[in-house]
Design a protein around this motif. Structure first.
Motif, PDB file in Angstrom:
ATOM      1  N   LEU A  25       0.838  -1.211   0.000  1.00 25.56           N
ATOM      2  CA  LEU A  25       0.000   0.000   0.000  1.00 25.56           C
ATOM      3  C   LEU A  25       0.872   1.261   0.000  1.00 25.56           C
ATOM      4  CD1 LEU A  25      -2.794  -1.117   2.492  1.00 25.56           C
ATOM      5  CD2 LEU A  25      -3.041  -0.718   0.035  1.00 25.56           C
ATOM      6  N   PHE A  26       1.976   1.196   0.705  1.00 25.43           N
ATOM      7  CA  PHE A  26       2.869   2.365   0.721  1.00 25.43           C
ATOM      8  C   PHE A  26       3.478   2.624  -0.653  1.00 25.43           C
ATOM      9  CE2 PHE A  26       2.684   2.424   5.310  1.00 25.43           C
ATOM     10  CZ  PHE A  26       2.885   3.759   5.593  1.00 25.43           C
ATOM     11  N   VAL A  27       3.967   1.571  -1.310  1.00 22.65           N
ATOM     12  CA  VAL A  27       4.679   1.811  -2.568  1.00 22.65           C
ATOM     13  C   VAL A  27       3.732   2.156  -3.717  1.00 22.65           C
ATOM     14  CG1 VAL A  27       6.607   0.331  -1.908  1.00 22.65           C
ATOM     15  CG2 VAL A  27       4.791  -0.620  -3.321  1.00 22.65           C
ATOM     16  N   PRO A  59      -9.155   6.097   6.330  1.00 17.74           N
ATOM     17  CA  PRO A  59      -8.139   5.549   7.242  1.00 17.74           C
ATOM     18  C   PRO A  59      -6.774   6.189   7.041  1.00 17.74           C
ATOM     19  CG  PRO A  59      -8.489   4.039   5.411  1.00 17.74           C
ATOM     20  CD  PRO A  59      -9.479   5.162   5.227  1.00 17.74           C
ATOM     21  N   VAL A  60      -6.638   6.929   5.931  1.00 21.69           N
ATOM     22  CA  VAL A  60      -5.378   7.609   5.626  1.00 21.69           C
ATOM     23  C   VAL A  60      -5.656   9.107   5.481  1.00 21.69           C
ATOM     24  CG1 VAL A  60      -4.269   5.614   4.560  1.00 21.69           C
ATOM     25  CG2 VAL A  60      -5.719   7.095   3.188  1.00 21.69           C
ATOM     26  N   GLY A  61      -4.710   9.817   4.912  1.00 21.91           N
ATOM     27  CA  GLY A  61      -4.872  11.270   4.790  1.00 21.91           C
ATOM     28  C   GLY A  61      -5.302  11.673   3.396  1.00 21.91           C
ATOM     29  N   SER A  62      -6.252  10.943   2.840  1.00 16.58           N
ATOM     30  CA  SER A  62      -6.653  11.254   1.467  1.00 16.58           C
ATOM     31  C   SER A  62      -7.818  12.230   1.399  1.00 16.58           C
ATOM     32  CB  SER A  62      -7.006   9.959   0.735  1.00 16.58           C
ATOM     33  OG  SER A  62      -7.362  10.232  -0.585  1.00 16.58           O
ATOM     34  N   ASN A 107       1.875   7.771  -2.836  1.00 18.22           N
ATOM     35  CA  ASN A 107       2.969   8.674  -2.484  1.00 18.22           C
ATOM     36  C   ASN A 107       2.727   9.129  -1.048  1.00 18.22           C
ATOM     37  OD1 ASN A 107       4.255   8.804  -5.153  1.00 18.22           O
ATOM     38  ND2 ASN A 107       2.347   9.773  -5.755  1.00 18.22           N
ATOM     39  N   HIS A 108       3.311   8.419  -0.129  1.00 15.34           N
ATOM     40  CA  HIS A 108       3.058   8.689   1.287  1.00 15.34           C
ATOM     41  C   HIS A 108       4.254   9.365   1.923  1.00 15.34           C
ATOM     42  CE1 HIS A 108      -0.713   6.403   1.556  1.00 15.34           C
ATOM     43  NE2 HIS A 108      -0.178   5.686   0.592  1.00 15.34           N
ATOM     44  N   PHE A 109       4.157  10.676   2.105  1.00 12.42           N
ATOM     45  CA  PHE A 109       5.224  11.415   2.771  1.00 12.42           C
ATOM     46  C   PHE A 109       4.722  11.824   4.143  1.00 12.42           C
ATOM     47  CE2 PHE A 109       5.657  12.161  -1.847  1.00 12.42           C
ATOM     48  CZ  PHE A 109       6.803  11.400  -2.034  1.00 12.42           C
ATOM     49  N   CYS A 110       4.735  10.859   5.047  1.00  9.03           N
ATOM     50  CA  CYS A 110       4.163  11.069   6.379  1.00  9.03           C
ATOM     51  C   CYS A 110       4.641  12.348   7.078  1.00  9.03           C
ATOM     52  CB  CYS A 110       4.442   9.882   7.282  1.00  9.03           C
ATOM     53  SG  CYS A 110       3.772   8.341   6.664  1.00  9.03           S
ATOM     54  N   PRO A 111       5.921  12.739   6.948  1.00  7.85           N
ATOM     55  CA  PRO A 111       6.371  13.897   7.727  1.00  7.85           C
ATOM     56  C   PRO A 111       5.524  15.149   7.532  1.00  7.85           C
ATOM     57  CG  PRO A 111       8.250  12.777   6.795  1.00  7.85           C
ATOM     58  CD  PRO A 111       7.030  12.110   6.214  1.00  7.85           C
ATOM     59  N   ALA A 112       4.951  15.333   6.352  1.00  5.19           N
ATOM     60  CA  ALA A 112       4.164  16.554   6.135  1.00  5.19           C
ATOM     61  C   ALA A 112       2.676  16.242   6.010  1.00  5.19           C
ATOM     62  CB  ALA A 112       4.664  17.281   4.896  1.00  5.19           C
ATOM     63  N   CYS A 113       2.273  15.044   6.401  1.00  7.49           N
ATOM     64  CA  CYS A 113       0.863  14.663   6.222  1.00  7.49           C
ATOM     65  C   CYS A 113       0.086  14.966   7.495  1.00  7.49           C
ATOM     66  CB  CYS A 113       0.775  13.177   5.904  1.00  7.49           C
ATOM     67  SG  CYS A 113      -0.908  12.568   5.755  1.00  7.49           S
ATOM     68  N   GLU A 114      -1.037  15.651   7.340  1.00  9.62           N
ATOM     69  CA  GLU A 114      -1.756  16.037   8.551  1.00  9.62           C
ATOM     70  C   GLU A 114      -2.442  14.862   9.229  1.00  9.62           C
ATOM     71  OE1 GLU A 114      -4.621  18.683   6.155  1.00  9.62           O
ATOM     72  OE2 GLU A 114      -5.806  18.035   7.851  1.00  9.62           O
ATOM     73  N   LYS A 115      -2.544  13.721   8.548  1.00 13.58           N
ATOM     74  CA  LYS A 115      -3.165  12.551   9.180  1.00 13.58           C
ATOM     75  C   LYS A 115      -2.150  11.804  10.055  1.00 13.58           C
ATOM     76  CE  LYS A 115      -7.084  10.062   9.074  1.00 13.58           C
ATOM     77  NZ  LYS A 115      -8.444  10.450   8.768  1.00 13.58           N
ATOM     78  N   SER A 116      -0.898  12.137   9.891  1.00 11.97           N
ATOM     79  CA  SER A 116       0.148  11.458  10.650  1.00 11.97           C
ATOM     80  C   SER A 116      -0.214  11.440  12.135  1.00 11.97           C
ATOM     81  CB  SER A 116       1.471  12.207  10.433  1.00 11.97           C
ATOM     82  OG  SER A 116       2.523  11.498  11.001  1.00 11.97           O
ATOM     83  N   GLY A 117      -0.090  10.287  12.751  1.00 10.89           N
ATOM     84  CA  GLY A 117      -0.475  10.153  14.165  1.00 10.89           C
ATOM     85  C   GLY A 117      -1.909   9.699  14.332  1.00 10.89           C
ATOM     86  N   ASN A 118      -2.733   9.985  13.320  1.00 12.30           N
ATOM     87  CA  ASN A 118      -4.128   9.523  13.330  1.00 12.30           C
ATOM     88  C   ASN A 118      -4.386   8.553  12.186  1.00 12.30           C
ATOM     89  OD1 ASN A 118      -5.227  11.058  15.509  1.00 12.30           O
ATOM     90  ND2 ASN A 118      -5.118  12.883  14.217  1.00 12.30           N
ATOM     91  N   CYS A 119      -3.349   8.178  11.481  1.00 15.48           N
ATOM     92  CA  CYS A 119      -3.509   7.411  10.246  1.00 15.48           C
ATOM     93  C   CYS A 119      -3.415   5.914  10.539  1.00 15.48           C
ATOM     94  CB  CYS A 119      -2.407   7.819   9.276  1.00 15.48           C
ATOM     95  SG  CYS A 119      -2.297   6.781   7.829  1.00 15.48           S
ATOM     96  N   MET A 120      -4.425   5.168  10.091  1.00 15.46           N
ATOM     97  CA  MET A 120      -4.431   3.726  10.354  1.00 15.46           C
ATOM     98  C   MET A 120      -3.305   3.015   9.606  1.00 15.46           C
ATOM     99  SD  MET A 120      -8.482   2.828  10.312  1.00 15.46           S
ATOM    100  CE  MET A 120      -8.296   1.127  10.766  1.00 15.46           C
ATOM    101  N   LEU A 121      -3.067   3.452   8.379  1.00 14.50           N
ATOM    102  CA  LEU A 121      -2.017   2.786   7.593  1.00 14.50           C
ATOM    103  C   LEU A 121      -0.653   2.971   8.262  1.00 14.50           C
ATOM    104  CD1 LEU A 121      -1.149   1.250   5.029  1.00 14.50           C
ATOM    105  CD2 LEU A 121      -0.908   3.471   3.896  1.00 14.50           C
ATOM    106  N   GLN A 122      -0.393   4.208   8.676  1.00 11.57           N
ATOM    107  CA  GLN A 122       0.878   4.485   9.345  1.00 11.57           C
ATOM    108  C   GLN A 122       0.974   3.698  10.653  1.00 11.57           C
ATOM    109  OE1 GLN A 122       1.314   8.166  11.544  1.00 11.57           O
ATOM    110  NE2 GLN A 122       3.072   8.732  10.278  1.00 11.57           N
TER     111      GLN A 122
END
Ligand code: SF4
Lengths: 233, 483
Positions: free
Chosen positions: A91-93, A200-203, A96-111
């Motif tokens: 799912l990651f590849v 579940p992600v930051g989409s 384009n998941h750049f978690c550092p700047a994603c506002e879902k980071s910390g609340n994201c199920m995939l992460q």
């Protein structure tokens, strides 16, 4: 007469209602089987396969399989953990998941699943697809780079007539989820927020707010995903 | 016959730089250039992203002072969400951000002085590279090394309680902040176990400054005259002329102290500041439009700030500021190595401000965010540790960033750093056809005074990969030295 039946997960005898989906039964018994596309209370579809377990020796999705008396289920074993990790990596590849700047980071199920299953670098090559951002709706931004096509928004965000406000467009690698243009004005503030929460992600991002929950207070900042279920034991 | 010398890479600077020096057949230096050959591309890849993502995204420009980018972007977005500038935010919003910024300032300045500069001072610029590093400092001057580490840690803790994380947090959001300071967090910093508390930090900052002043006294010629040249200075100042690193008006003074940019509103920066592009460097060359490309360059950073401001609004730093100003009879200071002096006065100021803010109950307020009438464009300026930082964004109707312009501190110091290299090359290379160890060191020391953010911590670990190449007029490599 009680409909309770007995079954085993990783050798532990559990009890649940006959016909319950295995995921629900396991969770009630305080055993975490990870899910991603599944939404409790809505008909399961088994599309992401993250809930794969061995049932009587065969890999099957726990969210779509009803429970039978005496079932022997393998869940937290190396073989299954590896399958789940591979699914997460794929799912990651594929996005384009750049978690550092994603506002879902910390609340994201995939992460959170990636952390729980200790994903380091994905085993598959990154595909860096060109997917784009659809910001045309006045209330939400649909960042296709992060969409995992789980259908959670399609299944749960409906107008008053029960019609899905989100829909699939295209086929194959061009498949995308968009707001149905004909129902675009049915997406109220409340539904927009619900769509963001159900993603579940930051989409799906509600416009003009983000990063408003401080680090430390986000869903998975302090405990791994699934801890609440394991706390039910 | 003319020859070209290349020094590559320049170390103890973030990233990668190289120096080329052209000399004629008599060995006279005809041209020196500091080339910045790295390309980051942030201005391009924020395009299309939701605007509220910018403060978190662009801070990834840097691992040393990400807070500066985080806050400058947030300040630009304050304008976009209609919160205005400066006091447009709630007291809690603004003061939390200030606390974050002072914490960042403190840790960055401390890192530079203790980890990068103190080895040169303690062991001499020409000292043995094997010990001229932070490990060497730790072995021979344990107290100083411990102070450096603990002060940096304190600054990082300040960042953590305001931004959520020591590096690359999320605290500042358009129009305000996402958290206040809990009583526990406040007490941790205010009354923490020795030495991790605000009081101790003020004391140690004063100690570091006194150490430098002692060194200055004993090494007057070097500190006063090394790579010294006059220039204009630019920085933000508070409306009343005070040093203010978080918000203010843009002021520039010339080498005599005459105002050449008279406290302008940052939103109008494009009317006053231009950027020139040269084909030999990815780093642009900013200049004041009124004075043109040749004469409009200026210094930024600690030395420039103390040249532009009228006073420092904290008592201990103000006392030191008066001594600093008296040294040049109130005139702008053009001594390159005095950057270190100015940096330590600012470190003391930051420690005092942290202590003051921690005692301010506004930090426990619950009113965190302000919004107003939305705008399409916003500019955010602040004083990063290394100098004035410009962030400018324009958004489209769909809330996506369509234009970003960033002028980072080090870019503002581009010409001064080139001049510093030129100074050293002229002094060391003239009549000298050999590349000397002393020259390599001198180039580094001159650049390092500006604490450029093309910098890396390599030197801190004792290694200094430095390559110099000597070319003849036909660009044939005739000599090469590497260490
Ligand atoms: S959606 Fe989740 S996994 Fe993807 S970038 Fe955002 S936080 Fe990371």
């Amino acid at each position: 007469m009680s409909n309770k039946i007995k079954f085993k997960i990783d050798g532990v005898t559990c009890e649940a209602e006959k016909g319950q989906y295995i995921v629900d039964a396991a969770w009630e018994n305080g055993i975490y089987i990870p899910t991603l596309c599944n939404i409790p209370g809505i008909k399961p579809q088994g599309s992401c396969r993250i809930c794969t377990v061995n049932i009587n020796g065969r890999p099957m999705t726990a969210c779509t399989t009803p429970l039978l008396d005496g079932m022997e289920i393998e869940n937290d074993i190396p073989e299954i953990r590896e399958i789940r990790k591979a699914i997460i990596e794929s799912l990651f590849v594929e996005g384009n998941h750049f978690c550092p700047a994603c506002e879902k980071s910390g609340n994201c199920m995939l992460q959170a699943l990636a952390y729980r299953f200790q994903m380091m670098a994905p085993r598959f090559p990154y595909s860096f697809p060109v997917k784009g951002v659809d910001a045309s709706h006045p209330k939400i931004i649909k960042d296709q780079n992060r969409c995992i096509l789980c259908k959670r928004c399609i299944k749960s965000i409906k107008d008053e007539d029960g019609k899905s406000i989100f829909a699939f467009y295209g086929r194959g690698h061009k498949l995308r989820v968009h707001v149905d243009p004909e129902l675009a004005d049915k997406l109220t503030d409340e539904l927009a927020q619900k769509a963001m929460d159900v993603c579940p992600v930051g989409s799906i991002l509600v416009k003009e707010k983000g990063f408003d929950v401080p680090i430390g207070k986000r869903a998975y900042d302090n405990v791994p995903i699934g801890s609440d279920i394991e706390g039910n034991k | 016959m003319s020859r070209k010398i290349t020094i590559e890479p320049v170390t103890r600077v973030e990233g990668h730089g190289k120096v080329t020096i052209h000399i004629d057949h008599e060995g006279k230096v005809t041209q020196t250039r500091l080339h910045i050959v790295e390309f980051r591309g942030f201005e391009r890849f924020v395009q299309g992203r939701p605007y509220w993502e910018a403060p978190v995204l662009v801070q990834r420009l840097c691992g040393i002072c990400p807070v500066s980018h985080h806050l400058a972007a947030a300040k630009a977005l304050d304008v976009i969400v209609g919160a205005g500038t400066g006091d447009g935010l709630t007291p809690t919003g603004e003061k939390m951000r200030r606390l974050m910024h002072y914490g960042q300032f403190f840790q960055s300045h401390v890192l530079h002085f203790f980890h990068l500069v103190s080895p040169d001072l303690l062991f001499g610029v020409d000292g043995d590279p094997a010990i001229r590093n932070i490990i060497g400092v730790a072995m021979k001057h344990k107290d100083l090394a411990v102070q450096g580490v603990m002060m940096r840690k304190f600054g990082q803790e300040v960042i953590k309680v305001t931004a959520g994380k020591k590096i690359h947090g999320t605290g500042a959001i358009p129009g305000g902040i996402n958290k206040n300071l809990s009583i526990e967090e406040r007490d941790f910093l205010l009354k923490g176990d020795d030495p991790l508390n605000a009081e101790k930090m003020v004391e140690w900052a004063q100690g570091a400054l006194d150490f430098f002043k002692g060194y200055h006294k004993a090494n007057k010629d070097f500190i006063d005259n090394f790579s010294r040249f006059p220039s204009s200075s630019m920085s933000l100042v508070r409306e009343d002329g005070a040093l203010d690193i978080y918000h203010g008006l843009l002021r520039a003074v010339d080498a005599d102290g005459k105002k050449i940019l008279n406290d302008i509103d940052c939103q109008d920066y494009l009317k006053y500041v231009g950027e020139e592009v040269k084909n030999w460097s990815y780093m642009k060359f900013p200049y004041l439009l009124a004075l043109g490309e040749t004469n409009g360059w200026y210094r930024v950073g600690p030395l420039a700030r103390l040249n532009t401001c009228d006073f420092i609004p904290s008592p201990l730093a103000q006392k030191e500021f008066e001594i600093f100003k008296a040294y040049t009879n109130g005139k702008p200071n053009d001594m390159c190595m005095h950057y270190h002096w100015a940096r330590l006065i600012e470190t003391l100021h930051a420690a005092e401000m942290i202590r003051e803010l921690l005692n301010d109950s506004d930090l426990q307020g619950d009113d965190l965010v302000t919004k107003g009438t939305k705008q399409k464009e916003g500019v955010g300026l602040l004083e990063a540790p290394r100098g004035t930082l410009f962030h400018h964004y324009r958004i489209n109707d769909d809330d996506q960033i369509e234009m970003a312009n960033l002028i980072v501190s080090t870019t503002n110091n581009n010409i001064p750093m080139n001049n510093a290299v030129n100074y050293v090359a002229t002094r060391e290379m003239t009549g000298n056809h050999e590349i000397t160890e002393g020259m390599m060191n001198a180039v580094e020391v001159a650049i390092r005074a500006y604490d450029p953010c093309l910098s890396c911590a390599t030197h801190a670990m004792g290694k200094m990969p430095l390559e110099i190449k000597l070319y003849d007029e036909n660009d044939n490599l005739i000599s090469k030295k590497f260490k």
